[in-house]
Every structure is written in structure tokens, then in C-alpha cells.
Write a protein that holds these residues in place. Structure first.
Motif, PDB file in Angstrom:
ATOM      1  N   ARG A   6      15.942  -0.165   2.299  1.00  0.00           N
ATOM      2  CA  ARG A   6      14.798   0.550   1.712  1.00  0.00           C
ATOM      3  C   ARG A   6      13.628   0.632   2.686  1.00  0.00           C
ATOM      4  NH1 ARG A   6      16.390  -2.406  -2.823  1.00  0.00           N
ATOM      5  NH2 ARG A   6      14.740  -3.951  -2.479  1.00  0.00           N
ATOM      6  N   GLU A  51       5.985  -2.524  -4.302  1.00  0.00           N
ATOM      7  CA  GLU A  51       5.305  -3.815  -4.389  1.00  0.00           C
ATOM      8  C   GLU A  51       3.797  -3.700  -4.234  1.00  0.00           C
ATOM      9  OE1 GLU A  51       7.166  -5.885  -1.248  1.00  0.00           O
ATOM     10  OE2 GLU A  51       9.138  -5.961  -2.213  1.00  0.00           O
ATOM     11  N   ARG A  88      16.865  -4.630   0.691  1.00  0.00           N
ATOM     12  CA  ARG A  88      15.457  -4.559   1.074  1.00  0.00           C
ATOM     13  C   ARG A  88      15.282  -3.962   2.465  1.00  0.00           C
ATOM     14  NH1 ARG A  88      10.665  -6.700  -0.553  1.00  0.00           N
ATOM     15  NH2 ARG A  88       9.175  -7.321   1.050  1.00  0.00           N
TER      16      ARG A  88
END
Length: 357
Positions: A166, A239, A163
Motif C-alpha cells: 500500500r 491513518e 502495508r
């Protein structure tokens, strides 16, 4: 034994009949009285129920009700009643304003924490000569005078997770001329001289905790300053709902909101120097740093002009929130560095209406 029959006179039978009639009349009068009293009782019950409804907000606290369902129903009813009263008051004021027309008094400004803010002595006046002199001689003067172009190195803490990696890659698409390098266990004191030798103007370090980005160290090169931020509410592009296509390589426009104090002014200049001064308007991309109650909200949008009055915007991402923890003079030095400002929560956050930025 002989039984003698006694004859009953007619006068006695008449008297009995009269008594029976009187008893019947008395019964009827009692029944009528009872029925009338019953109607009165019903009316009293209605009046009492109406009075109970009128005085609905109960005199006792809703939290005193032990039954959970009953408590929830009472709370919802109370909330509905308040909403009704508010709407009625709003309609009444609207009718009064329409009736008065031009003579209507101006609308009341609602009280918020922002407009009730405690005045800060360090609030910057744009026309202040001292501020203009400081801006002409500070570490960012070369950038704002057009002598240098920003070049940013983005790295992470040791052994970053997916995460965080990214997030760094997406930041590199937002900030022009940004390069992502893996840390490989090097100390920042060894990384900074290598950045200066390769003409980098910024070093951005993304820290993580439990696989989630939670901190950012932003170091302006070669002379500082260095800011340490807390990162929260990170949302990557995947997201986000209704996001646009990936951003193009055009230099975005930069918007800085509500950086009013001297500290906020220097933080605003630190963030502005990440982006080139000549935005490419063809790309129609905007990077926004919005300061509200000392929280800096970052958003990245693409806009389009629909007509002369309407503009459509589309968020591209990522989005995150920054909270300043410290501002250090010079480059990063955790042991011997001179701190210009450090967040002291229990002292500075005691008053909710006092802000630092």
C-alpha cells in the motif's frame, strides 16, 4: 478531753483575703502572658510556613521521595511553581518593552541545536564557481538541462506484506510517471539492466522488516549515484486525521529545505530529479523534503489561496522520515561498489551540533 475554741481575730482574716487577691492577680498575669505567647507562637508558625512556601523548590531532590503519589504531587507542584515564575518574568519584560517603546532592546534569539550548529567546511555557497561547474557535469545535469524526463520504477523486497504494498502504491500517486512492479525474487543486478533498457531514470526499492517499511534504496539510472535511506514514522493515508482527497495526476511543486553541505546538495538534487521540472500549478500540490538535524521529513500538501494574505493547506499523505545511511557511486553494487559516504554513528553522531547534510 476538753476542746477549747480559739477565737480568730479580724486582722488574720483580712490578711488571708489580701493573699487570695494577690494569687488571683498572679494567675491572671500568667494567663495573659501565656495567651500573648500563644499569639506569638501562631505568628511564628505562620512566618515559618510562609518562609517554607517562599523556599518551595525543596533543597532535596524530588526523586529521593519514596512514596510514588507524594513524589508525583511534589513534582507537579514544582512544575507549576516554575511555570508561574516564567509567566511573571514574561509579563514583566513585556511591560518594560511597552514602557520603553522604540527604545526597547531587540528580543533575544533562543538557543537551539540548529543555530548553535558547528560550522562545516563543505557548506555550499550558491555563487561558488566550483559548485556551478560540478552541477553542470554531474549525473543529474541532463535532467536539470531539460534533456530527460523522470521515469521511476518502484519495487519492494521479496514477498512484501500488505502495508509495504500500500505504501508503494501511494508513493506512485505522489511521484508522476511512476510504475509499481513486484520483485518476483530477482536480484537488483538483473533488474537494473532491464530498467535501463526501458528508459527508466530511477529505481526505488522499499525494504521491510516485520511487515513495516524500514528502508529505501534510491538508484539513479544509468550512471548512479545510489543512496540508501532508513525509513521511519510511515503513516499511510487512512491513518491520518483531517486528510484531503486523493491527489490528482498533476505534477506537484517541489520544496527542498536546509540542504546546505556538498553532501546535502547532492542528496537534494537526487530527490529533486524524481519529479518533472515543469509543475502544473492548476493542481496546487506541493511535495516537501525538509532536512532537520540530518532527518529528511517528507510531506505532501494541497494549498488554496483564501485571500491576498492567507493560504490554507491540507495534507494528502503519505508521510515518512528518511535518514541517509550511505551514498554509493554508480549503480547498486553491494560487493564492489565505491562508497562516497557511509554513516558511522559512533564517530559522526558524537557531537549533537554537527550535521552532515
Amino acid at each position: 478531753m476538753d476542746i477549747t475554741e480559739v477565737p480568730v481575730s479580724q486582722t488574720d482574716s483580712k490578711g488571708k483575703k489580701k493573699k487570695n487577691k494577690k494569687a488571683k492577680k498572679q494567675k491572671k498575669s500568667v494567663e495573659e502572658a501565656e495567651s500573648s505567647s500563644g499569639v506569638d507562637n501562631k505568628e511564628d508558625v505562620k512566618m515559618k510556613s510562609e518562609a517554607a512556601e517562599a523556599a518551595f523548590p525543596p533543597t532535596f531532590s524530588v526523586s529521593e521521595i519514596k512514596n510514588k503519589q507524594r513524589r508525583h504531587l511534589m513534582f507537579m507542584k514544582l512544575k507549576q511553581e516554575k511555570r508561574k515564575q516564567k509567566m511573571q518574568l514574561k509579563k514583566k519584560k513585556k511591560k518594560e518593552r511597552e514602557a520603553l517603546g522604540d527604545k526597547a532592546p531587540p528580543k533575544e534569539v533562543p538557543k537551539t541545536i540548529e543555530n548553535q550548529r558547528v560550522y562545516d567546511e563543505t557548506t555550499v555557497d550558491p555563487e561558488d564557481e566550483e559548485v556551478a561547474f560540478d552541477e553542470g557535469t554531474d549525473e543529474f545535469s541532463a535532467y536539470f538541462n531539460g534533456l530527460t524526463n523522470p521515469k521511476v520504477l518502484i519495487t519492494t523486497s521479496d514477498r512484501p506484506r500488505g502495508r509495504t504494498v500500500r505504501f508503494c502504491e501511494q508513493l506512485a500517486t505522489v511521484v508522476p510517471n511512476a510504475h509499481v512492479y513486484y520483485r518476483r525474487g530477482l536480484a537488483l543486478k538483473r533488474v537494473i539492466p532491464q530498467c535501463v533498457a526501458r528508459n527508466f531514470t530511477y529505481l526505488m526499492v522499499i525494504n521491510e522488516d516485520r511487515k513495516i517499511p524500514n528502508g529505501m534504496v534510491l538508484c539513479h539510472l544509468p550512471d548512479g549515484p545510489t543512496a540508501h535511506f532508513k525509513i521511519s514514522s510511515v503513516r499511510l493515508r487512512k491513518e491520518m486525521k483531517r486528510r484531503g482527497k486523493d491527489p490528482t495526476e498533476h505534477s506537484p511543486e517541489v520544496i527542498l529545505n536546509n540542504f546546505t553541505t556538498r553532501l546535502g546538495h547532492s542528496i537534494g538534487r537526487l530527490l529533486a530529479a524524481l519529479f518533472p521540472q515543469d509543475p502544473q500549478f492548476v493542481g496546487r500540490q506541493v511535495a516537501t523534503f525538509h532536512n532537520q538535524r540530518d532527518f529528511i521529513f517528507f510531506r505532501f500538501h494541497r494549498y488554496i489561496f483564501k485571500n491576498e494574505k492567507k493560504v490554507g493547506i491540507q495534507e494528502l499523505g503519505p508521510r515518512f522520515t528518511l535518514k541517509l545511511r550511505s551514498l554509493q557511486k554508480g549503480t547498486f553494487d553491494s560487493k564492489f561498489g565505491e562508497y562516497e559516504w557511509v554513516l558511522k554513528r559512533h564517530e559522526m553522531d558524537a557531537c549533537r551540533r554537527k550535521f552532515q547534510l
